[in-house]
Design an enzyme around this catalytic site. Structure first.
Site, PDB file in Angstrom:
ATOM      1  CB  THR A   1      -6.423   7.816   7.635  1.00  0.00           C
ATOM      2  OG1 THR A   1      -5.404   8.349   8.506  1.00  0.00           O
ATOM      3  CG2 THR A   1      -6.675   8.789   6.494  1.00  0.00           C
TER       4      THR A   1
ATOM      5  CE  LYS B   1      -1.940  -1.634   3.643  1.00  0.00           C
ATOM      6  NZ  LYS B   1      -2.765  -1.875   4.845  1.00  0.00           N
TER       7      LYS B   1
ATOM      8  N   GLY C   1      -7.781   3.133  11.134  1.00  0.00           N
ATOM      9  CA  GLY C   1      -8.358   1.846  10.770  1.00  0.00           C
ATOM     10  C   GLY C   1      -8.399   1.548   9.289  1.00  0.00           C
ATOM     11  CB  THR C   2      -6.912   3.149   6.280  1.00  0.00           C
ATOM     12  OG1 THR C   2      -5.600   3.257   6.852  1.00  0.00           O
ATOM     13  CG2 THR C   2      -7.595   4.491   6.334  1.00  0.00           C
ATOM     14  N   GLY C   3      -6.081   0.273   7.282  1.00  0.00           N
ATOM     15  CA  GLY C   3      -5.527  -1.038   6.951  1.00  0.00           C
ATOM     16  C   GLY C   3      -6.447  -2.170   7.347  1.00  0.00           C
ATOM     17  CB  CYS C   4      -8.467  -2.728  10.408  1.00  0.00           C
ATOM     18  SG  CYS C   4      -7.171  -2.539  11.647  1.00  0.00           S
TER      19      CYS C   4
END
Length: 274
Positions: free
Chosen positions: A206, A172, A208-211
Site C-alpha cells: 500500500t 480516509k 503511495g496510496t495517499g499520493c
C-alpha cells in the site's frame, strides 16, 4: 490537453510522491508537471534520507510552470518545512484553480516527512486555499488535535478543516478497525456529506496510496469532472491499484497504477448519503 501539477517530494523507489503522481496523471490522460520540494532516498522498506530543496529553487520551478502552462488543477504532497509551505501558499494564492492538499506527514515505514513546526504553517497558510483536503486518520488527528474512533469524530474533525476555508474534506478510513470494508467519508462546506465503501484488501503493498488517490482526484478535476464524480472515480482508481498490486520489493510494495484502465468497469464503490 489538460495540464495538472504536483508539488511534492521525489520517491527514489517510485511508489509514492512525484513518481506516483506522474504515473497516475499519465494513466488518466492528463499532462503532468511537477515542483519537487525534497529528494528522498527510499525503497519499499523505508526512507534512509531526506534532502529538502532550497526554497528559492522551489519558487523557481513553480514560476516556470505558471508562466508557460494553463494549469487546470494542482495538488500538494510532501512539503517538508514551514518555509516551503509558506512559499507555496503565497504563490498558489495568486491563482484561481482547484487545489488538492494531501497532508503527507509520515512515510509508510514510520519516518517523518513533515517537520513539526510545519504543521502550524500547513493549517494557517495552505489549508485555507484548498479545494479538497485528503487526510488519513492519523493525519487528521495530528492536524486537529482530535481523536477519531467513530463517524461522529470524523464529522467534528471535518468541521475543523471546513472552518479554515477548505471546500471539501475527505477523511480516509483505512486506519479504522473495520475488518471487511474501507470506508472514506466526504464532507462539503454546504453541509452535504456521503461515504464511499469498498472491500478491504488484505495486502501489505500500500505504499503511495495517499499520493495516488490525491493525484487521481487532481487529474479528474483537471479534466473537468464535477467534484463528487471526481472523488468517486479517484476512489475507484486507488481501490483497483490496491486490489491488483504489483508485489514489488521486500517491504510495503507500491500500488498498481495501470489497474484502473484495465479493470475500471469491474470496480464498484458503494455510496451512502450520511
Amino acid at each position: 490537453m489538460h495540464i495538472v501539477t504536483t508539488i511534492a517530494g521525489s520517491d527514489s523507489g517510485g511508489g509514492a510522491g512525484i513518481q506516483a503522481d506522474l504515473k497516475t496523471f499519465q494513466e488518466l490522460e492528463v499532462f503532468g508537471t511537477s515542483v519537487i520540494t525534497a529528494l528522498t532516498a527510499q525503497n519499499t522498506t523505508g526512507v534512509t534520507g531526506v534532502f529538502p530543496i532550497d526554497i528559492s529553487f522551489v519558487e523557481k520551478q513553480f514560476q516556470a510552470l505558471v508562466e508557460d502552462f494553463p494549469i487546470a488543477a494542482m495538488k500538494t504532497g510532501m512539503l517538508y518545512s514551514s518555509g516551503i509551505i509558506q512559499a507555496i501558499a503565497r504563490m498558489i494564492g495568486e491563482l484561481n484553480i482547484p487545489l488538492i492538499v494531501d497532508p503527507v506527514m509520515i512515510a509508510k515505514g514510520g519516518e517523518s516527512l513533515l517537520q513539526q513546526e510545519a504543521i502550524e504553517a500547513l493549517c494557517s497558510s495552505l489549508l485555507p486555499l484548498a479545494t479538497i483536503v485528503t487526510p488519513n486518520i492519523p493525519e487528521a488527528e495530528a492536524l486537529t488535535g482530535r481523536t477519531i474512533r467513530h463517524f461522529e469524530d470524523m464529522k467534528q474533525v471535518a468541521q475543523s478543516f471546513l472552518q479554515l476555508g477548505v471546500q471539501c474534506v475527505i477523511v480516509k478510513g483505512g486506519h479504522l478497525a473495520e475488518p471487511l470494508y474501507a470506508i472514506d467519508y466526504v464532507f462539503f462546506k454546504n453541509g452535504q456529506s456521503f461515504s464511499m465503501q469498498s472491500p478491504r484488501i488484505q495486502t501489505k503493498n500500500t505504499h503511495g496510496t495517499g499520493c495516488t488517490f490525491s493525484a487521481a482526484l487532481t487529474a479528474f478535476l483537471g479534466r473537468g469532472l464535477a467534484m463528487e464524480e471526481a472523488i468517486i472515480e479517484a476512489k475507484k482508481f486507488i481501490q483497483l491499484a490496491i486490489m491488483h498490486d504489483l508485489a514489488i520489493g521486500n517491504g510495503h510494495g507500491p500500488t498498481n497504477h495501470f489497474a484502473y484502465q484495465q479493470h475500471k468497469e469491474a470496480c464498484e464503490v458503494i455510496i451512502h448519503e450520511t
